[in-house]
Design a protein around this motif. Structure first.
Motif, PDB file in Angstrom:
ATOM      1  N   ARG A  12       0.848  -1.153  -0.292  1.00 12.71           N
ATOM      2  CA  ARG A  12       0.122   0.025  -0.104  1.00 12.71           C
ATOM      3  C   ARG A  12       1.027   1.181   0.009  1.00 12.71           C
ATOM      4  N   LEU A  48       1.319   5.064   0.592  1.00  9.40           N
ATOM      5  CA  LEU A  48       0.345   5.938   1.550  1.00  9.40           C
ATOM      6  C   LEU A  48       0.747   7.262   1.435  1.00  9.40           C
ATOM      7  N   GLY A  91      -1.701   8.362   6.316  1.00 12.37           N
ATOM      8  CA  GLY A  91      -1.528   7.060   6.517  1.00 12.37           C
ATOM      9  C   GLY A  91      -2.971   6.353   5.629  1.00 12.37           C
ATOM     10  N   GLU A  92      -3.439   7.059   4.825  1.00 13.49           N
ATOM     11  CA  GLU A  92      -4.312   6.480   3.731  1.00 13.49           C
ATOM     12  C   GLU A  92      -3.847   6.115   2.653  1.00 13.49           C
ATOM     13  N   ALA A  93      -4.340   4.872   2.117  1.00 13.08           N
ATOM     14  CA  ALA A  93      -3.691   4.273   0.817  1.00 13.08           C
ATOM     15  C   ALA A  93      -4.121   5.205  -0.523  1.00 13.08           C
TER      16      ALA A  93
END
Length: 116
Positions: free
Chosen positions: A62, A64, A68-70
């Protein structure tokens, strides 16, 4: 019936031990701008096997942003030999609008003992 119970208990006891073989180390990410409407992101990681048997590794990668959002996710797979390590280096293309937001990479893995 007693043998069936012993077989199930044995499988439950052995299964968690194999889940502790692989680890991800030395992960890196390097975004590279492209002019085609997409950006190229190079990532690398070392997968280490601490067990006596080869392991299949299914990786969830992932990319980011700062929260911390993908921004982007991809799967990869590899085989790591017994008591060894394997350096992975890959490139993925993502939409150009996400390139400035890239901050980190998260790599999780699922492992399975390689059939003999």
């Amino acid at each position: 019936m007693f043998r069936s119970v012993i077989a199930v208990i044995t499988m439950l006891t052995v299964a968690p031990l194999s889940a502790e073989c692989l680890s991800v180390e030395n992960k890196q990410i390097e975004p590279k701008a492209e002019e085609t409407g997409a950006g190229r992101v190079a990532w690398s990681a070392e997968i280490v096997n601490r067990c006596q048997l080869p392991q299949d590794a299914l990786l969830d990668i992932r990319i980011l942003d700062a929260e911390g959002e993908a921004l982007y996710a991809v799967r990869d797979q590899t085989v790591v030999g017994r008591l060894g390590s394997k350096k992975l280096q890959r490139q993925v293309y993502i939409p150009a609008q996400h390139m400035d937001a890239i901050e980190d990479i998260e790599i999780s893995l699922e492992e399975r003992e390689r059939p003999m």
